[in-house]
Motif scaffolding. Structure first.
Motif, PDB file in Angstrom:
ATOM      1  N   GLY A   1      11.583  24.931  31.923  1.00 34.99           N
ATOM      2  CA  GLY A   1      10.810  26.109  31.571  1.00 34.99           C
ATOM      3  C   GLY A   1      10.568  27.031  32.750  1.00 34.99           C
ATOM      4  N   GLN A   2       9.628  27.941  32.575  1.00 36.42           N
ATOM      5  CA  GLN A   2       9.432  29.025  33.535  1.00 36.42           C
ATOM      6  C   GLN A   2       8.867  28.570  34.870  1.00 36.42           C
ATOM      7  OE1 GLN A   2       7.234  32.246  31.817  1.00 36.42           O
ATOM      8  NE2 GLN A   2       8.458  32.299  29.948  1.00 36.42           N
ATOM      9  N   THR A   3       8.214  27.428  34.929  1.00 38.37           N
ATOM     10  CA  THR A   3       7.567  27.016  36.172  1.00 38.37           C
ATOM     11  C   THR A   3       8.288  25.893  36.902  1.00 38.37           C
ATOM     12  OG1 THR A   3       6.119  25.504  34.948  1.00 38.37           O
ATOM     13  CG2 THR A   3       5.298  27.730  35.326  1.00 38.37           C
ATOM     14  N   HIS A   4       9.501  25.565  36.460  1.00 39.58           N
ATOM     15  CA  HIS A   4      10.266  24.524  37.144  1.00 39.58           C
ATOM     16  C   HIS A   4      11.754  24.880  37.228  1.00 39.58           C
ATOM     17  CE1 HIS A   4       6.677  22.456  35.641  1.00 39.58           C
ATOM     18  NE2 HIS A   4       6.825  21.630  36.660  1.00 39.58           N
ATOM     19  N   SER A   5      12.110  26.154  37.108  1.00 36.56           N
ATOM     20  CA  SER A   5      13.525  26.494  36.948  1.00 36.56           C
ATOM     21  C   SER A   5      13.956  27.754  37.684  1.00 36.56           C
ATOM     22  CB  SER A   5      13.842  26.679  35.453  1.00 36.56           C
ATOM     23  OG  SER A   5      13.419  25.582  34.687  1.00 36.56           O
ATOM     24  N   GLN A   6      13.097  28.334  38.493  1.00 33.31           N
ATOM     25  CA  GLN A   6      13.423  29.628  39.084  1.00 33.31           C
ATOM     26  C   GLN A   6      14.420  29.505  40.242  1.00 33.31           C
ATOM     27  OE1 GLN A   6       9.869  32.207  39.694  1.00 33.31           O
ATOM     28  NE2 GLN A   6       8.770  30.586  38.612  1.00 33.31           N
ATOM     29  N   SER A   7      15.077  30.638  40.504  1.00 28.69           N
ATOM     30  CA  SER A   7      16.047  30.732  41.600  1.00 28.69           C
ATOM     31  C   SER A   7      15.617  31.890  42.511  1.00 28.69           C
ATOM     32  CB  SER A   7      17.454  30.983  41.049  1.00 28.69           C
ATOM     33  OG  SER A   7      17.859  29.939  40.192  1.00 28.69           O
ATOM     34  N   PRO A   8      14.707  31.626  43.446  1.00 27.89           N
ATOM     35  CA  PRO A   8      14.126  32.715  44.245  1.00 27.89           C
ATOM     36  C   PRO A   8      14.821  32.983  45.574  1.00 27.89           C
ATOM     37  CG  PRO A   8      12.860  30.723  44.590  1.00 27.89           C
ATOM     38  CD  PRO A   8      14.004  30.350  43.675  1.00 27.89           C
ATOM     39  N   GLU A   9      16.104  32.629  45.689  1.00 26.85           N
ATOM     40  CA  GLU A   9      16.758  32.754  46.990  1.00 26.85           C
ATOM     41  C   GLU A   9      16.760  34.180  47.524  1.00 26.85           C
ATOM     42  OE1 GLU A   9      20.194  32.754  43.943  1.00 26.85           O
ATOM     43  OE2 GLU A   9      18.218  31.832  44.197  1.00 26.85           O
ATOM     44  N   GLY A  10      16.832  35.180  46.611  1.00 23.72           N
ATOM     45  CA  GLY A  10      16.883  36.574  47.050  1.00 23.72           C
ATOM     46  C   GLY A  10      15.647  36.988  47.828  1.00 23.72           C
ATOM     47  N   ILE A  11      14.504  36.390  47.535  1.00 30.32           N
ATOM     48  CA  ILE A  11      13.277  36.706  48.265  1.00 30.32           C
ATOM     49  C   ILE A  11      13.421  36.322  49.731  1.00 30.32           C
ATOM     50  CG2 ILE A  11      10.825  36.107  48.502  1.00 30.32           C
ATOM     51  CD1 ILE A  11      10.763  35.725  45.465  1.00 30.32           C
ATOM     52  N   PHE A  12      14.012  35.182  49.994  1.00 31.13           N
ATOM     53  CA  PHE A  12      14.064  34.662  51.356  1.00 31.13           C
ATOM     54  C   PHE A  12      15.220  35.253  52.161  1.00 31.13           C
ATOM     55  CE2 PHE A  12      11.814  31.603  48.744  1.00 31.13           C
ATOM     56  CZ  PHE A  12      10.632  31.500  49.461  1.00 31.13           C
TER      57      PHE A  12
ATOM     58  N   PHE B   1      15.876  23.757  43.157  1.00 33.17           N
ATOM     59  CA  PHE B   1      15.750  25.083  42.555  1.00 33.17           C
ATOM     60  C   PHE B   1      16.743  25.236  41.416  1.00 33.17           C
ATOM     61  CE2 PHE B   1      19.694  26.405  44.119  1.00 33.17           C
ATOM     62  CZ  PHE B   1      19.911  27.768  43.984  1.00 33.17           C
ATOM     63  N   GLY B   2      16.526  26.277  40.617  1.00 33.34           N
ATOM     64  CA  GLY B   2      17.416  26.580  39.503  1.00 33.34           C
ATOM     65  C   GLY B   2      17.095  25.773  38.257  1.00 33.34           C
ATOM     66  N   GLY B   3      17.830  26.071  37.196  1.00 31.15           N
ATOM     67  CA  GLY B   3      17.597  25.424  35.912  1.00 31.15           C
ATOM     68  C   GLY B   3      18.457  24.192  35.718  1.00 31.15           C
ATOM     69  N   GLY B   4      18.473  23.739  34.466  1.00 32.71           N
ATOM     70  CA  GLY B   4      19.318  22.604  34.137  1.00 32.71           C
ATOM     71  C   GLY B   4      18.594  21.378  33.638  1.00 32.71           C
TER      72      GLY B   4
ATOM     73  N   GLY C   1      21.972  35.673  35.980  1.00 28.73           N
ATOM     74  CA  GLY C   1      20.925  35.464  34.997  1.00 28.73           C
ATOM     75  C   GLY C   1      20.404  36.803  34.517  1.00 28.73           C
ATOM     76  N   PHE C   2      19.620  36.787  33.462  1.00 27.05           N
ATOM     77  CA  PHE C   2      19.106  38.019  32.890  1.00 27.05           C
ATOM     78  C   PHE C   2      17.778  38.411  33.535  1.00 27.05           C
ATOM     79  CE2 PHE C   2      21.569  36.157  29.275  1.00 27.05           C
ATOM     80  CZ  PHE C   2      22.587  37.105  29.280  1.00 27.05           C
ATOM     81  N   ASP C   3      17.429  39.688  33.427  1.00 29.27           N
ATOM     82  CA  ASP C   3      16.170  40.192  33.962  1.00 29.27           C
ATOM     83  C   ASP C   3      15.037  39.912  32.981  1.00 29.27           C
ATOM     84  OD1 ASP C   3      17.359  41.068  36.273  1.00 29.27           O
ATOM     85  OD2 ASP C   3      17.617  43.119  35.596  1.00 29.27           O
TER      86      ASP C   3
ATOM     87  N   TYR D   1      12.098  33.250  32.805  1.00 33.34           N
ATOM     88  CA  TYR D   1      13.041  32.169  32.521  1.00 33.34           C
ATOM     89  C   TYR D   1      12.779  31.581  31.138  1.00 33.34           C
ATOM     90  CZ  TYR D   1      16.248  28.384  33.514  1.00 33.34           C
ATOM     91  OH  TYR D   1      17.316  27.534  33.488  1.00 33.34           O
ATOM     92  N   PRO D   2      13.799  31.565  30.258  1.00 29.92           N
ATOM     93  CA  PRO D   2      13.596  31.065  28.891  1.00 29.92           C
ATOM     94  C   PRO D   2      13.735  29.552  28.824  1.00 29.92           C
ATOM     95  CG  PRO D   2      15.831  31.876  29.119  1.00 29.92           C
ATOM     96  CD  PRO D   2      15.169  32.077  30.458  1.00 29.92           C
ATOM     97  N   HIS D   3      12.787  28.904  28.188  1.00 27.85           N
ATOM     98  CA  HIS D   3      12.805  27.451  28.095  1.00 27.85           C
ATOM     99  C   HIS D   3      13.849  26.995  27.074  1.00 27.85           C
ATOM    100  CE1 HIS D   3      10.261  23.501  27.755  1.00 27.85           C
ATOM    101  NE2 HIS D   3      11.531  23.269  28.000  1.00 27.85           N
ATOM    102  N   SER D   4      13.679  27.404  25.823  1.00 29.94           N
ATOM    103  CA  SER D   4      14.562  26.922  24.761  1.00 29.94           C
ATOM    104  C   SER D   4      15.946  27.553  24.817  1.00 29.94           C
ATOM    105  CB  SER D   4      13.926  27.189  23.396  1.00 29.94           C
ATOM    106  OG  SER D   4      13.701  28.571  23.214  1.00 29.94           O
ATOM    107  N   LEU D   5      16.069  28.700  25.499  1.00 30.29           N
ATOM    108  CA  LEU D   5      17.364  29.410  25.570  1.00 30.29           C
ATOM    109  C   LEU D   5      17.985  29.277  26.961  1.00 30.29           C
ATOM    110  CD1 LEU D   5      16.403  32.643  23.615  1.00 30.29           C
ATOM    111  CD2 LEU D   5      17.627  30.633  22.757  1.00 30.29           C
ATOM    112  N   GLU D   6      17.728  28.146  27.601  1.00 30.28           N
ATOM    113  CA  GLU D   6      18.181  27.961  28.978  1.00 30.28           C
ATOM    114  C   GLU D   6      19.687  28.159  29.127  1.00 30.28           C
ATOM    115  OE1 GLU D   6      16.743  25.012  32.352  1.00 30.28           O
ATOM    116  OE2 GLU D   6      17.876  23.938  30.835  1.00 30.28           O
TER     117      GLU D   6
END
Length: 334
Positions: free
Chosen positions: A123-134, A116-119, A304-306, A309-314
């Motif tokens: 982009g938007q479909t391989h970088s999210q941090s959804p821990e708050g949901i769980f 999980f997470g970026g780095g 992170g910002f609301d 997820y930004p690809h080029s501005l990661e």
């Protein structure tokens, strides 16, 4: 070991100890996983214990819940945390509730691993941090390691746990502890004390935070990649901060948090996920409720910002030394 090797070692150790441990997921078998975390396990334990699944996350988790109810200990991999949403109903409505709704006649001892997470500029479909949901779901445990040593010990503890565990692996630090600067080369695990990983069996208990760095001026709560970003920032700024690596978000080591905040009188929270509804909001509420009369300044959050997820501005999206430093100046000024 680096973190990938430590995670692989944990599964290897547990599969050798317990024939009921099963590894499953997209490309985890012959290929060894997209990040190679399951490399060599199918060759060692066979195709009935390490096997590829169709590209159907709800099916992967649904099958794992059934396996767990019948006595196995499945370790399903969701290839990226961004892909976990089709399985949300199985996790929330089935896995999380099975022990309670059956009066403990059935359990769901499944450990859902996922990068999980970026780095990686995914982009938007391989970088999210959804821990708050769980962390919001009663019955699920949420674990996020920050070092190879913790990754192996926590994964072993998760596999042995009788409740479903979401085990998020910060892919940004799979191969080394990033320091948070986009214009500097990544570090490696070579000289980091957390890279000293025993070959055999050991556990890091769930629900126990670690004091990464003792300090007196401010408590900084973080986890995963942000532990390393915060540590580098503190080193550069020379701030006497106490850094606490939560390691597990649920169960949360609230006692360690209270002890530190009552000592320092200040608290800052750093996480990569979006701000609104992020786990930092829960931490801020808990600290305010439990330590209000010890606080000398409002709790600060750097997140992170609301935005999608930004690809080029990661790297602008990540909490980094600049934003962490600005928050520290604010909280230490009050």
């Amino acid at each position: 070991m680096n973190m990938i090797q430590a995670i692989n070692s944990a599964m290897d150790v547990m599969m050798a100890r317990d024939p009921d441990v099963i590894v499953m997921g997209e490309d985890v078998g012959y290929f060894g996983g997209v990040f190679r975390a399951t490399a060599g396990l199918q060759a060692k334990y066979g195709k009935t214990r390490v096997f590829d699944t169709p590209i159907t996350e709800c099916g992967i988790i649904g099958v794992a819940v059934g396996m767990g109810a019948y006595g196995l200990r499945p370790v399903p991999e969701i290839q990226f945390a961004d892909y976990i949403y089709p399985a949300l109903d199985q996790l929330v409505s089935e896995a999380a509730r099975l022990r309670y709704r059956s009066n403990a006649d059935f359990i769901a001892p499944i450990t859902v691993r996922s990068p999980f997470g970026g780095g990686i500029f995914g982009g938007q479909t391989h970088s999210q941090s959804p821990e708050g949901i769980f962390t919001h779901v009663s019955g699920l445990k949420t674990v996020i390691p920050s070092t190879p040593y913790d990754a192996k010990g926590l994964l072993i503890a998760a596999i042995e746990d009788n409740d479903p565990v979401i085990f998020f692996e910060p892919k940004r630090i799979y191969n080394g502890p990033f320091h948070g600067h986009y214009d500097r080369p990544a570090r490696t695990w070579a000289d980091h004390p957390g890279a000293e990983v025993p070959e055999g069996y050991y556990k890091v208990p769930l629900g126990k935070a670690a004091v990464v760095r003792p300090g007196e001026a401010v408590t900084i709560l973080c986890y995963g990649t942000m532990v390393h970003v915060v540590a580098t920032t503190i080193e550069e700024l020379g701030v006497d901060a106490e850094i606490i690596d939560l390691r597990t978000l649920v169960p949360l080591d609230i006692e360690a948090i209270e002890e530190s905040v009552r000592k320092t009188g200040r608290c800052m929270i750093v996480h990569e996920a979006t701000r609104t509804g992020g786990f930092g909001a829960e931490l801020s509420a808990l600290v305010t409720e439990r330590c209000f009369y010890h606080l000398e300044a409002p709790v600060e959050r750097v997140t992170g910002f609301d935005t999608p997820y930004p690809h080029s501005l990661e790297w602008a999206y990540f909490p980094g030394p600049v934003r962490i430093g600005e928050a520290l100046k604010k909280i230490l000024k009050d």
